[in-house]
Design an enzyme around this catalytic site. Structure first.
Site, PDB file in Angstrom:
ATOM      1  NE  ARG A  61      24.925  65.141  60.767  1.00  0.00           N
ATOM      2  CZ  ARG A  61      24.160  65.975  61.468  1.00  0.00           C
ATOM      3  NH1 ARG A  61      24.470  66.275  62.714  1.00  0.00           N
ATOM      4  NH2 ARG A  61      23.080  66.512  60.923  1.00  0.00           N
ATOM      5  CE1 TYR A 114      50.424  58.021  62.130  1.00  0.00           C
ATOM      6  CE2 TYR A 114      48.549  59.450  62.552  1.00  0.00           C
ATOM      7  CZ  TYR A 114      49.288  58.663  61.685  1.00  0.00           C
ATOM      8  OH  TYR A 114      48.906  58.541  60.388  1.00  0.00           O
ATOM      9  CG  ASP A 186      47.142  56.637  69.389  1.00  0.00           C
ATOM     10  OD1 ASP A 186      46.850  55.426  69.280  1.00  0.00           O
ATOM     11  OD2 ASP A 186      47.375  57.362  68.406  1.00  0.00           O
TER      12      ASP A 186
HETATM   13  N1  PLP Z   1      47.600  56.611  65.904  1.00  0.00           N
HETATM   14  C1  PLP Z   1      48.605  55.797  65.511  1.00  0.00           C
HETATM   15  C2  PLP Z   1      49.544  55.269  66.561  1.00  0.00           C
HETATM   16  C3  PLP Z   1      48.747  55.421  64.183  1.00  0.00           C
HETATM   17  O1  PLP Z   1      49.752  54.606  63.812  1.00  0.00           O
HETATM   18  C4  PLP Z   1      47.847  55.959  63.210  1.00  0.00           C
HETATM   19  C5  PLP Z   1      47.968  55.618  61.775  1.00  0.00           C
HETATM   20  O2  PLP Z   1      48.989  55.129  61.325  1.00  0.00           O
HETATM   21  C6  PLP Z   1      46.831  56.825  63.646  1.00  0.00           C
HETATM   22  C7  PLP Z   1      46.727  57.116  64.993  1.00  0.00           C
HETATM   23  C8  PLP Z   1      45.859  57.437  62.667  1.00  0.00           C
HETATM   24  O3  PLP Z   1      44.934  56.497  62.246  1.00  0.00           O
HETATM   25  P1  PLP Z   1      44.156  56.541  60.847  1.00  0.00           P
HETATM   26  O4  PLP Z   1      45.181  56.374  59.765  1.00  0.00           O
HETATM   27  O5  PLP Z   1      43.196  55.406  60.954  1.00  0.00           O
HETATM   28  O6  PLP Z   1      43.480  57.884  60.778  1.00  0.00           O
END
Ligand code: PLP
Length: 397
Positions: A61, A114, A186
Site C-alpha cells: 500500500r 466526464y 484529465d
Molecule cells: N476520464 C475520462 C475522460 C474517461 O473517459 C473515463 C472513463 O471512461 C474516466 C476518466 C474514468 O476512468 P475509469 O473508468 O478507468 O475509472
C-alpha cells in the site's frame, strides 16, 4: 582531439520501449513481484525502505517494486517528477481531488466533463460541503466570473467528450493560477503521447489508464502525475484510502507503454481519415473532430496536441437518434461499446449511453445532437474501417 559527440536525447519511441533505465542488465521485462510485504536484514533497512514511500519495497500500500517500475516509466514519458498508478481512472481523479480540496472549498470545472467526475463533485458536495461551478468548455472568456474567494481547484478536460470541443490549455492554467486555484487536467482522450498538460502549465495530469495507456480494453487503471509538491499529498491520500494497483496490472501497463506511441499514432491517423471521409458523406450532417480545419478549435488543437488529434471523433447522422442507432447496429468491424483508446474501434451513441442522463434538453444545451455517434478509432486497416462505415450509413442519402 575532437570533442566527443553530444549524447543523443532518446526519442519518444525509445523512451517508451526502454523506460528510464536503459543502463540496466538482466530481465528486459520487469519481473512481477507477487509479494504484499517485504523482509529486511535489520530495522534500519526496514525504516529506510519505509521512508522511500512509493519508491520503497516495504508494504504494497506504500510502495511496491513492480508498481513503482511502471510509475517511473509513466513519469518519464509524461516528463513529470512523479507518477502514481491507481486501480482505475476514477481512483486517480478522486485521490487527486481529495488531496487538493478541504471541506467547503469551491471547484471550477469544465462542462461537460466526464460523468464520473461530475458524480465525484456531487459526492463531495453531499459529504464534505464542496461547492462547484461548471463552465462552458466552448466559452473560456466566461470562466473568470465563476471563481470565488474559496475556489481552490480548476479542473480541465480537452478535448471534451463527445463534441471534442477544445480550448487553450495554457491560457486556462494561467487564469486558474491567477485566481488562486490549482489546475488539474484529465488528459485521458489525448493520452500522454498526444498532449502534455504539465508543459502547458497544469499542476497535475490525470488519466484513465484503462484507455490509451492500457490500450487493449483488458484492464482498468488510472494514473496521476506531476511535481513532488502535489504528488506527496496524492500519495498520502492513496495510502489512507488504499486504492492500490495490483502487480500484474502494473506489469500489463508497462507492457502497453512500450507500444503506446505506435498505437496512438495509428489510432489518431485512422480517426483523422474517418473524420475527413465522413465530412463529405451525404448521410452525415456534421463531424466533430479537432483535426478537421473546419473545427472551431482546430488551430488551438494543432498548437497543443502532438502526434495527431486523438482517437475520438463524433458525427451527427441526418435523421436523428433512431437512424443513428440503425447505423451502429449495422457496423460489423467497428464494435458497439462505450470505452475509448483501445486497439479495437468502438462506436457508441451519446443519446442512449454516456449522455442519456442529460435528457434531450441537457444534450441540446451541451451542443450534443440527438443523432450523435461517437467513434474511438482503433488500429485496424483504414480501408476495413471505412468499408464498414460506408455500408452502415444510410444508402442513397
Ligand atoms: N476520464 C475520462 C475522460 C474517461 O473517459 C473515463 C472513463 O471512461 C474516466 C476518466 C474514468 O476512468 P475509469 O473508468 O478507468 O475509472
Amino acid at each position: 582531439m575532437s570533442d566527443p559527440a553530444p549524447e543523443r536525447v532518446p526519442a519518444l519511441e525509445t523512451n517508451a520501449v526502454h523506460g528510464p533505465h536503459t543502463g540496466h542488465v538482466g530481465a528486459v521485462s520487469t519481473p512481477i513481484v507477487h509479494s504484499a510485504t517485504f523482509s529486511f536484514a535489520s530495522l534500519d533497512d526496514m525504516l529506510a525502505a519505509q521512508q522511500q514511500q512509493a519508491a520503497g519495497a516495504f508494504y504494497q500500500r506504500k510502495g511496491h517494486p513492480t508498481i513503482h517500475a511502471t510509475e517511473e516509466r509513466l513519469a518519464h514519458l509524461e516528463g513529470a517528477e512523479a507518477a502514481l498508478l491507481f486501480p482505475s481512472g476514477m481512483a486517480a481523479i478522486s485521490c487527486a481531488f481529495m488531496s487538493l480540496l478541504r471541506a467547503g472549498d469551491h471547484v471550477v470545472c469544465v462542462d461537460p466533463c466526464y460523468g464520473g467526475t461530475q458524480a465525484l463533485l456531487q459526492w463531495g458536495r453531499d459529504r464534505l460541503g464542496w461547492e462547484f461551478t461548471f463552465v462552458d468548455a466552448r466559452a473560456p472568456e466566461t470562466w473568470a466570473a465563476a471563481f470565488r474567494p474559496n475556489t481552490r481547484l480548476l479542473h480541465l478536460e480537452s478535448p471534451i467528450n463527445p463534441t471534442l470541443a477544445v480550448f487553450d490549455i495554457a491560457q486556462a492554467a494561467t487564469l486558474g493560477h491567477a485566481l488562486g486555484a490549482t489546475v488539474t487536467m484529465d488528459n485521458t482522450i489525448a493520452s500522454p503521447i498526444g498532449q502534455k498538460p504539465l508543459d502547458l502549465g497544469c499542476d497535475l495530469s490525470l488519466y484513465s489508464a484503462t484507455k490509451s495507456i492500457g490500450g487493449h480494453s483488458d484492464l482498468l487503471a488510472g494514473a496521476a502525475m506531476g511535481p513532488a509538491r502535489f504528488m506527496t499529498a496524492v500519495h498520502r491520500t492513496r495510502e489512507v484510502f488504499g486504492p492500490i494497483a495490483e502487480p500484474t496490472m502494473a506489469w500489463l501497463i508497462e507492457r502497453s507503454l512500450k507500444t503506446m506511441p505506435l498505437r496512438v499514432r495509428a489510432s489518431n491517423a485512422n480517426a483523422l481519415e474517418l473524420a475527413t471521409r465522413l465530412h463529405g458523406h451525404p448521410a452525415v450532417a456534421q463531424v466533430f473532430y479537432p483535426g478537421l480545419p473546419t473545427h472551431p478549435g482546430h488551430e488551438i488543437a494543432a498548437s497543443q496536441m502532438t502526434n495527431g488529434f486523438g482517437p475520438l471523433l463524433a458525427f451527427e447522422v441526418c435523421g436523428g437518434a433512431e437512424i443513428a442507432l440503425d447505423v451502429v447496429n449495422r457496423l460489423r468491424v467497428i464494435r458497439h461499446g462505450a470505452s475509448l483508446g483501445g486497439v479495437e474501434s468502438l462506436a457508441s451513441l451519446a443519446a442512449y449511453t454516456s449522455h442519456m442522463v442529460l435528457g434531450r434538453e441537457g444534450r441540446a444545451r451541451a451542443g450534443i445532437p440527438e443523432g450523435l455517434i461517437r467513434i474511438s478509432a482503433g488500429v485496424e486497416h483504414i480501408e476495413d474501417l471505412w468499408a464498414d462505415m460506408a455500408q452502415a450509413l444510410p444508402q442513397g442519402a
